[in-house]
Design a protein around this motif. Structure first.
Motif, PDB file in Angstrom:
ATOM      1  N   LEU A   1       0.654  -1.502  -0.188  1.00 42.91           N
ATOM      2  CA  LEU A   1      -0.191   0.152   0.274  1.00 42.91           C
ATOM      3  C   LEU A   1       0.868   1.219   0.118  1.00 42.91           C
ATOM      4  CD1 LEU A   1      -2.413   1.737   0.600  1.00 42.91           C
ATOM      5  CD2 LEU A   1      -2.410   1.101   2.816  1.00 42.91           C
ATOM      6  N   ALA A   2       0.963   1.825  -1.051  1.00 35.73           N
ATOM      7  CA  ALA A   2       1.611   2.886  -1.059  1.00 35.73           C
ATOM      8  C   ALA A   2       1.060   4.446  -0.118  1.00 35.73           C
ATOM      9  CB  ALA A   2       2.203   3.518  -2.950  1.00 35.73           C
ATOM     10  N   GLY A   3       2.127   4.999   0.513  1.00 29.76           N
ATOM     11  CA  GLY A   3       1.734   6.429   0.675  1.00 29.76           C
ATOM     12  C   GLY A   3       3.402   7.406   1.097  1.00 29.76           C
ATOM     13  N   GLY A   4       2.733   8.176   1.699  1.00 33.42           N
ATOM     14  CA  GLY A   4       3.847   9.058   1.640  1.00 33.42           C
ATOM     15  C   GLY A   4       3.704  10.015   0.122  1.00 33.42           C
ATOM     16  N   SER A   5       2.674  11.662   0.956  1.00 36.35           N
ATOM     17  CA  SER A   5       2.568  12.278  -0.049  1.00 36.35           C
ATOM     18  C   SER A   5       2.189  11.407  -1.897  1.00 36.35           C
ATOM     19  CB  SER A   5       3.893  13.538  -1.008  1.00 36.35           C
ATOM     20  OG  SER A   5       4.593  13.941   0.944  1.00 36.35           O
ATOM     21  N   VAL A   6       1.142  10.640  -1.674  1.00 39.05           N
ATOM     22  CA  VAL A   6       0.617  10.628  -2.647  1.00 39.05           C
ATOM     23  C   VAL A   6      -0.666  11.546  -2.689  1.00 39.05           C
ATOM     24  CG1 VAL A   6      -1.012   8.959  -3.841  1.00 39.05           C
ATOM     25  CG2 VAL A   6       0.985   8.130  -2.887  1.00 39.05           C
ATOM     26  N   ARG A   7      -0.544  12.016  -4.218  1.00 41.09           N
ATOM     27  CA  ARG A   7      -1.566  13.252  -4.903  1.00 41.09           C
ATOM     28  C   ARG A   7      -2.140  12.884  -5.634  1.00 41.09           C
ATOM     29  NH1 ARG A   7      -0.609  13.879   0.056  1.00 41.09           N
ATOM     30  NH2 ARG A   7       0.134  15.107   1.227  1.00 41.09           N
ATOM     31  N   SER A   8      -3.477  13.313  -6.600  1.00 37.14           N
ATOM     32  CA  SER A   8      -3.905  13.627  -7.703  1.00 37.14           C
ATOM     33  C   SER A   8      -3.039  13.689  -9.004  1.00 37.14           C
ATOM     34  CB  SER A   8      -5.196  14.389  -8.068  1.00 37.14           C
ATOM     35  OG  SER A   8      -4.660  15.587  -7.483  1.00 37.14           O
ATOM     36  N   PRO A   9      -1.996  14.458  -9.241  1.00 37.76           N
ATOM     37  CA  PRO A   9      -0.873  15.017 -10.123  1.00 37.76           C
ATOM     38  C   PRO A   9       0.027  13.476 -10.150  1.00 37.76           C
ATOM     39  CG  PRO A   9      -1.056  16.651  -8.567  1.00 37.76           C
ATOM     40  CD  PRO A   9      -1.603  15.696  -8.003  1.00 37.76           C
TER      41      PRO A   9
END
Length: 227
Positions: free
Chosen positions: A176-184
Motif C-alpha cells: 500500500l503506497a503512501g507518502g505525499s500521494v496526490r492526484s498529480p
C-alpha cells in the motif's frame, strides 16, 4: 483496479471518502503526532455514518517510536477487542524491536486479538533495517498489507524500492503506497511501481484547519482512470 484508501480523523472525512468512491479509510486521531488510536466514540460514529467503505482503525497508544512496552501492548489488545465487534473494521498495527526489526512476539499478541479482520502494518515498516526480511516476516504472520513509501521519504522518492517490494511480495500481501500521494502524481506512481493500492490524506484547508477534500478524492480516482 487500484484500491484507494483515505486517511481521516473525523466523521465528515469518512462520509466524504465513501461518497466520492474511496475503497477504504484509515481512521486515526492526532495526525499532527503521526496518528494514534481514535476514541471508541469516534469509531462508533464513523461506522454509523458510513455503509460501504472499509474502516482500518489505527492502533497506536502514543506518538514517538514503535517500540512498545508490555503495558502498551496490553492497552492495544484491549482497544482491538473493543473495536473488533464493529462491521467493516480492520486494524493498522505496528511494533518494532530496538534493533529495527519487526517485534514478532508483540505483533503476534495483537494479531491474535484481530481474529479474521484485515490487518495493515503501518509506516513503521519504513524504519526497519531490512524491508525485504520484514516483508517476509509480516507475510508469514498473515498481515494483509504493508503501508510504505519505500523508505522514510515520499512514495515518489521511494518508487524504485516500492517496485522491488511489490515484486518481492509476489502476491503474498499487498504493498500500500503512501507518502505525499496526490492526484498529480498517483497515476505515474502506480504505473512505475505496480502497487495495487494507494493511501493518502487528501486534505485541503477549510475553516482554519485541514479537512478531507472531496475534490482531491475524486481527482485521485479520475487520475487512476479505472472506475
Amino acid at each position: 483496479m487500484t484500491l484507494v484508501e483515505i486517511c481521516v480523523d473525523d466523521v465528515d472525512g469518512a462520509r466524504i471518502a465513501e461518497a466520492c468512491g474511496a475503497d477504504r479509510i484509515e481512521l486515526c486521531a492526532d495526525l499532527l503526532e503521526g496518528g494514534i488510536t481514535p476514541s471508541h466514540g469516534m469509531l462508533d460514529a464513523v461506522v454509523g455514518a458510513t455503509s460501504r467503505v472499509g474502516v482500518q482503525v489505527l492502533i497506536r497508544p502514543r506518538g514517538g517510536d514503535f517500540v512498545y512496552s508490555a503495558d502498551e501492548v496490553r492497552v492495544m489488545r484491549f482497544d482491538i477487542r473493543t473495536f473488533a465487534r464493529y462491521p467493516r473494521v480492520g486494524f493498522v498495527l505496528s511494533g518494532l524491536t530496538p534493533s529495527g526489526r519487526v517485534d514478532v512476539p508483540a505483533l503476534s499478541e495483537l494479531l491474535a486479538e484481530c481474529g479474521g479482520a484485515p490487518v495493515t502494518f503501518s509506516r513503521a515498516f519504513d524504519q526497519v533495517d531490512d524491508q525485504f526480511e520484514a516483508l517476509d516476516t509480516l507475510a508469514g504472520l498473515g498481515v494483509r498489507r504493508v503501508l510504505t513509501g519505500g523508505g522514510p521519504g515520499t512514495a515518489a522518492e521511494g518508487r524504485d524500492r516500492l517496485r522491488a517490494l511489490v515484486e518481492h511480495a509476489d502476491g503474498r500481501l499487498a504493498v500500500l503506497a503512501g507518502g505525499s500521494v496526490r492526484s498529480p502524481n498517483v497515476a505515474a506512481l502506480v504505473a512505475h511501481t505496480g502497487v495495487p493500492e494507494v493511501h493518502l490524506r487528501a486534505m485541503a484547508p477549510v475553516g482554519g484547519r485541514d479537512r478531507t477534500s472531496a475534490d482531491e478524492v475524486r481527482a485521485v480516482l479520475t487520475a487512476l482512470g479505472d472506475r
